[in-house]
Design a protein around this motif. Sequence first.
Motif, mmCIF file in Angstrom:
data_model
loop_
_atom_site.group_PDB
_atom_site.id
_atom_site.type_symbol
_atom_site.label_atom_id
_atom_site.label_comp_id
_atom_site.label_asym_id
_atom_site.label_seq_id
_atom_site.Cartn_x
_atom_site.Cartn_y
_atom_site.Cartn_z
ATOM 1 N N ILE A 108 0.860 -1.172 0.000
ATOM 2 C CA ILE A 108 0.000 0.000 0.000
ATOM 3 C C ILE A 108 0.902 1.229 0.000
ATOM 4 O O ILE A 108 1.753 1.367 0.866
ATOM 5 C CB ILE A 108 -0.897 0.033 1.260
ATOM 6 N N ASN A 109 0.707 2.111 -0.977
ATOM 7 C CA ASN A 109 1.536 3.326 -1.066
ATOM 8 C C ASN A 109 3.022 3.012 -1.020
ATOM 9 O O ASN A 109 3.795 3.649 -0.307
ATOM 10 C CB ASN A 109 1.174 4.319 0.039
ATOM 11 N N ASP A 110 3.419 1.989 -1.775
ATOM 12 C CA ASP A 110 4.821 1.573 -1.893
ATOM 13 C C ASP A 110 5.438 1.081 -0.586
ATOM 14 O O ASP A 110 6.655 1.036 -0.447
ATOM 15 C CB ASP A 110 5.689 2.691 -2.483
ATOM 16 N N GLU A 111 4.624 0.756 0.379
ATOM 17 C CA GLU A 111 5.105 0.203 1.647
ATOM 18 C C GLU A 111 4.390 -1.115 1.897
ATOM 19 O O GLU A 111 3.198 -1.241 1.604
ATOM 20 C CB GLU A 111 4.806 1.163 2.814
ATOM 21 N N TRP A 112 5.082 -2.071 2.477
ATOM 22 C CA TRP A 112 4.448 -3.336 2.825
ATOM 23 C C TRP A 112 3.672 -3.153 4.122
ATOM 24 O O TRP A 112 4.216 -2.723 5.122
ATOM 25 C CB TRP A 112 5.475 -4.444 2.970
ATOM 26 N N GLU A 113 2.375 -3.415 4.065
ATOM 27 C CA GLU A 113 1.501 -3.321 5.239
ATOM 28 C C GLU A 113 1.220 -4.733 5.738
ATOM 29 O O GLU A 113 0.874 -5.614 4.962
ATOM 30 C CB GLU A 113 0.181 -2.639 4.875
ATOM 31 N N HIS A 114 1.352 -4.926 7.023
ATOM 32 C CA HIS A 114 1.063 -6.211 7.649
ATOM 33 C C HIS A 114 -0.194 -6.068 8.502
ATOM 34 O O HIS A 114 -0.666 -4.969 8.765
ATOM 35 C CB HIS A 114 2.238 -6.659 8.517
ATOM 36 N N ASN A 115 -0.710 -7.198 8.943
ATOM 37 C CA ASN A 115 -1.872 -7.201 9.846
ATOM 38 C C ASN A 115 -3.092 -6.530 9.234
ATOM 39 O O ASN A 115 -3.760 -5.732 9.878
ATOM 40 C CB ASN A 115 -1.514 -6.562 11.188
ATOM 41 N N LEU A 116 -3.353 -6.866 7.987
ATOM 42 C CA LEU A 116 -4.553 -6.387 7.325
ATOM 43 C C LEU A 116 -5.630 -7.462 7.397
ATOM 44 O O LEU A 116 -5.339 -8.642 7.504
ATOM 45 C CB LEU A 116 -4.263 -6.055 5.856
ATOM 46 N N ALA A 117 -6.874 -7.040 7.342
ATOM 47 C CA ALA A 117 -7.994 -7.973 7.359
ATOM 48 C C ALA A 117 -8.893 -7.725 6.175
ATOM 49 O O ALA A 117 -8.920 -6.624 5.609
ATOM 50 C CB ALA A 117 -8.793 -7.788 8.656
ATOM 51 N N THR A 118 -9.636 -8.739 5.802
ATOM 52 C CA THR A 118 -10.668 -8.622 4.784
ATOM 53 C C THR A 118 -11.991 -8.959 5.455
ATOM 54 O O THR A 118 -12.121 -9.996 6.108
ATOM 55 C CB THR A 118 -10.416 -9.590 3.612
ATOM 56 N N ILE A 119 -12.965 -8.086 5.292
ATOM 57 C CA ILE A 119 -14.298 -8.321 5.833
ATOM 58 C C ILE A 119 -15.234 -8.575 4.654
ATOM 59 O O ILE A 119 -15.334 -7.752 3.740
ATOM 60 C CB ILE A 119 -14.809 -7.106 6.637
ATOM 61 N N LEU A 120 -15.904 -9.728 4.681
ATOM 62 C CA LEU A 120 -16.920 -10.044 3.673
ATOM 63 C C LEU A 120 -18.279 -9.781 4.299
ATOM 64 O O LEU A 120 -18.603 -10.321 5.371
ATOM 65 C CB LEU A 120 -16.824 -11.497 3.245
ATOM 66 N N VAL A 121 -19.065 -8.937 3.648
ATOM 67 C CA VAL A 121 -20.424 -8.629 4.089
ATOM 68 C C VAL A 121 -21.353 -9.204 3.029
ATOM 69 O O VAL A 121 -21.180 -8.912 1.844
ATOM 70 C CB VAL A 121 -20.649 -7.111 4.234
ATOM 71 N N TRP A 122 -22.338 -10.024 3.451
ATOM 72 C CA TRP A 122 -23.163 -10.740 2.479
ATOM 73 C C TRP A 122 -24.640 -10.634 2.820
ATOM 74 O O TRP A 122 -25.030 -10.680 3.992
ATOM 75 C CB TRP A 122 -22.746 -12.208 2.454
#
Length: 115
Positions: free
Chosen positions: A99-113
């Motif tokens: 993200i923005n040329d930096e490695w981001e850790h500890n990201l999540a994906t939320i699925l809303v259904w």
Amino acid sequence: MNKQQELVLELISLARNNRLNGKQIHKDLIKNQHLWISVYGFFGGLPVVTLRDMYDGYFHIDSIYIMCRNVHVTELETIIKHWNPHDINVTNTDFVARINDEWEHNLATILVWWD
């Protein structure tokens, strides 16, 4: 916000599907933009349903994916519950992305259904 994300949010604002209120979701996502990195909505069924609904002036989706930092998951879940989804599923809590040329850790994906 980039043009692609603006277009996706605009499509979400045009969505109607059972309990899904695209205008409210759009409003909440814009107001709470600081909590998420990216958002994408889609319909997992037959394309003919989306084509049918476009004729009536709305965009048929049944799922929204939200990428965010883990620290924002709980706050986003509180907002999402007001959208009356049938399911909220948090995954990839150790997801890594550039993200923005930096490695981001500890990201999540939320699925809303919505059914």
